[in-house]
Write a protein that holds these residues in place. Structure first.
Motif, PDB file in Angstrom:
ATOM      1  N   UNK A 192       0.602  -1.200   0.071  1.00 42.86           N
ATOM      2  CA  UNK A 192       0.305  -0.092   0.015  1.00 42.86           C
ATOM      3  C   UNK A 192       1.161   1.303  -0.210  1.00 42.86           C
ATOM      4  N   UNK A 193       1.132   2.206  -0.641  1.00 44.99           N
ATOM      5  CA  UNK A 193       1.689   3.160  -1.115  1.00 44.99           C
ATOM      6  C   UNK A 193       0.743   4.403   0.245  1.00 44.99           C
ATOM      7  N   UNK A 194      -0.788   4.296  -0.309  1.00 44.67           N
ATOM      8  CA  UNK A 194      -1.474   4.762   0.635  1.00 44.67           C
ATOM      9  C   UNK A 194      -2.228   4.239   1.650  1.00 44.67           C
ATOM     10  N   UNK A 195      -2.005   4.307   3.147  1.00 40.67           N
ATOM     11  CA  UNK A 195      -2.194   2.971   4.088  1.00 40.67           C
ATOM     12  C   UNK A 195      -3.622   2.878   3.794  1.00 40.67           C
ATOM     13  N   UNK A 196      -4.742   4.003   3.834  1.00 40.33           N
ATOM     14  CA  UNK A 196      -5.628   3.610   3.571  1.00 40.33           C
ATOM     15  C   UNK A 196      -6.539   2.724   2.573  1.00 40.33           C
ATOM     16  N   UNK A 197      -5.993   2.843   1.445  1.00 38.77           N
ATOM     17  CA  UNK A 197      -6.955   2.139   0.277  1.00 38.77           C
ATOM     18  C   UNK A 197      -7.004   1.115   0.687  1.00 38.77           C
ATOM     19  N   UNK A 198      -8.357   0.365   0.174  1.00 41.38           N
ATOM     20  CA  UNK A 198      -8.513  -0.419  -0.121  1.00 41.38           C
ATOM     21  C   UNK A 198      -7.777  -1.824  -0.968  1.00 41.38           C
ATOM     22  N   UNK A 199      -7.622  -2.785  -0.372  1.00 38.34           N
ATOM     23  CA  UNK A 199      -6.836  -3.343  -1.452  1.00 38.34           C
ATOM     24  C   UNK A 199      -7.440  -3.816  -2.415  1.00 38.34           C
ATOM     25  N   UNK A 200      -7.246  -4.419  -3.381  1.00 37.13           N
ATOM     26  CA  UNK A 200      -7.756  -4.622  -5.093  1.00 37.13           C
ATOM     27  C   UNK A 200      -8.435  -5.805  -3.911  1.00 37.13           C
ATOM     28  N   UNK A 201      -9.694  -6.142  -4.995  1.00 37.15           N
ATOM     29  CA  UNK A 201     -10.990  -6.988  -4.614  1.00 37.15           C
ATOM     30  C   UNK A 201     -11.632  -7.930  -5.640  1.00 37.15           C
ATOM     31  N   UNK A 202     -12.032  -9.015  -5.388  1.00 40.31           N
ATOM     32  CA  UNK A 202     -12.804  -9.437  -6.777  1.00 40.31           C
ATOM     33  C   UNK A 202     -14.322  -9.315  -6.280  1.00 40.31           C
ATOM     34  N   UNK A 203     -15.436  -8.353  -7.041  1.00 37.75           N
ATOM     35  CA  UNK A 203     -16.131  -8.029  -6.635  1.00 37.75           C
ATOM     36  C   UNK A 203     -17.496  -9.118  -6.569  1.00 37.75           C
ATOM     37  N   UNK A 204     -16.937 -10.097  -7.335  1.00 37.45           N
ATOM     38  CA  UNK A 204     -18.167 -11.803  -7.419  1.00 37.45           C
ATOM     39  C   UNK A 204     -16.787 -13.067  -7.543  1.00 37.45           C
ATOM     40  N   UNK A 205     -17.328 -14.148  -7.076  1.00 40.02           N
ATOM     41  CA  UNK A 205     -16.373 -15.618  -7.212  1.00 40.02           C
ATOM     42  C   UNK A 205     -16.358 -15.947  -9.239  1.00 40.02           C
ATOM     43  N   UNK A 206     -15.156 -15.942  -9.551  1.00 36.84           N
ATOM     44  CA  UNK A 206     -15.349 -16.153 -10.924  1.00 36.84           C
ATOM     45  C   UNK A 206     -14.739 -14.847 -11.643  1.00 36.84           C
ATOM     46  N   UNK A 207     -15.411 -13.874 -11.161  1.00 40.51           N
ATOM     47  CA  UNK A 207     -14.448 -12.288 -11.727  1.00 40.51           C
ATOM     48  C   UNK A 207     -13.222 -12.499 -12.230  1.00 40.51           C
ATOM     49  N   UNK A 208     -12.425 -11.739 -13.352  1.00 38.65           N
ATOM     50  CA  UNK A 208     -11.561 -12.420 -13.914  1.00 38.65           C
ATOM     51  C   UNK A 208     -10.489 -10.911 -13.048  1.00 38.65           C
ATOM     52  N   UNK A 209     -11.313  -9.576 -12.961  1.00 44.80           N
ATOM     53  CA  UNK A 209     -10.750  -8.323 -12.488  1.00 44.80           C
ATOM     54  C   UNK A 209     -11.458  -8.354 -11.266  1.00 44.80           C
ATOM     55  N   UNK A 210      -9.997  -7.399 -10.971  1.00 44.49           N
ATOM     56  CA  UNK A 210      -9.727  -6.769  -8.742  1.00 44.49           C
ATOM     57  C   UNK A 210      -9.801  -6.009  -9.141  1.00 44.49           C
ATOM     58  N   UNK A 211     -10.946  -4.799  -8.798  1.00 44.59           N
ATOM     59  CA  UNK A 211     -11.275  -3.841  -8.668  1.00 44.59           C
ATOM     60  C   UNK A 211      -9.604  -2.760  -7.647  1.00 44.59           C
ATOM     61  N   UNK A 212      -9.834  -1.581  -8.114  1.00 40.30           N
ATOM     62  CA  UNK A 212      -8.704  -0.739  -8.576  1.00 40.30           C
ATOM     63  C   UNK A 212      -9.447   1.032  -8.334  1.00 40.30           C
ATOM     64  N   UNK A 213      -9.051   1.476  -7.013  1.00 33.22           N
ATOM     65  CA  UNK A 213      -9.395   2.172  -6.710  1.00 33.22           C
ATOM     66  C   UNK A 213      -8.421   3.675  -6.603  1.00 33.22           C
ATOM     67  N   UNK A 214      -9.110   4.721  -6.338  1.00 33.67           N
ATOM     68  CA  UNK A 214      -7.886   6.160  -7.253  1.00 33.67           C
ATOM     69  C   UNK A 214      -8.135   5.849  -5.480  1.00 33.67           C
ATOM     70  N   UNK A 215      -7.333   6.903  -4.782  1.00 33.82           N
ATOM     71  CA  UNK A 215      -6.791   7.770  -2.998  1.00 33.82           C
ATOM     72  C   UNK A 215      -6.733   9.321  -3.424  1.00 33.82           C
ATOM     73  N   UNK A 216      -7.519   9.396  -4.590  1.00 34.61           N
ATOM     74  CA  UNK A 216      -7.759  11.188  -4.638  1.00 34.61           C
ATOM     75  C   UNK A 216      -9.127  11.794  -5.383  1.00 34.61           C
ATOM     76  N   UNK A 217      -9.008  12.562  -5.091  1.00 40.80           N
ATOM     77  CA  UNK A 217     -10.473  13.631  -5.256  1.00 40.80           C
ATOM     78  C   UNK A 217      -9.839  13.769  -6.465  1.00 40.80           C
TER      79      UNK A 217
END
Length: 186
Positions: free
Chosen positions: A12-37
């Motif tokens: 984690x470059x930003x200590x508060x950012x949630x780690x990438x995660x899969x939304x559903x079983x079988x998903x190919x992509x793990x969601x990435x989030x932005x740390x800025x507005x």
């Protein structure tokens, strides 16, 4: 048959950012989030940080893909989709987003999901130069050569536009290419 998940080191470059995660079983992509507005006016683009960096095993790469919901609802796309994260890269993953909506601005809040990370095994190849390539059924056909789109059908494998926008096909002369023949079941 299910394989064991691949272990990927992540920081984690930003200590508060949630780690990438899969939304559903079988998903190919793990969601990435932005740390800025960020707010993007129509046509604007920005490089958004995700707050994470990874160490992929040799022989793997990660690919940053767009989120279909952002594209469909807001006109958000990724400029270099998919973005490639090589196994040797250790910097923060960043996502180049663009607002393609012609009228509305798009606002991103801290920790909004902005892209998907797909990790895949990749081959290292050895290029062998030859005078000629072996034949194939497709040969040199590309850029719409298989048809299925009104702007290119019946044009001998090319749309004849020399890189310009296609003028409307059989469905109308509205300067937009028709997708009627690409609809499911036709």
């Amino acid at each position: 048959m299910s394989r064991e998940p691949l272990d990927v080191l992540i920081r984690r470059v930003d200590p508060d950012v949630p780690l990438p995660a899969y939304a559903h079983p079988g998903d190919a992509g793990a969601d990435l989030r932005t740390t800025v507005e960020c707010e993007l006016a129509p046509g604007e683009r920005a490089v958004l940080p995700t707050g994470v960096s990874v160490a992929l095993p040799e022989g793997y790469a990660a690919f940053v893909h767009p989120r279909s919901g952002l594209a469909a609802r807001l006109g958000v796309a990724l400029v270099n989709a998919p973005g490639t994260v090589d196994a040797g890269y250790r910097g923060e993953i960043k996502v180049i987003v663009v607002n393609l909506d012609p009228r509305e601005s798009v606002r991103f809040e801290r920790f909004d999901r902005i892209a998907q990370l797909v990790v895949q095994q990749v081959e290292r190849v050895r290029f062998q130069e030859v005078a000629e390539l072996p034949g194939s059924a497709r040969a040199e056909g590309g850029f719409g050569s298989t048809g299925g789109h009104a702007a290119v059908d019946g044009a001998s494998g090319t749309n004849g536009t020399n890189g310009r926008a296609a003028v409307g096909g059989p469905a109308g002369g509205n300067r937009y290419a028709s997708v009627v023949s690409d609809r499911e079941g036709q």
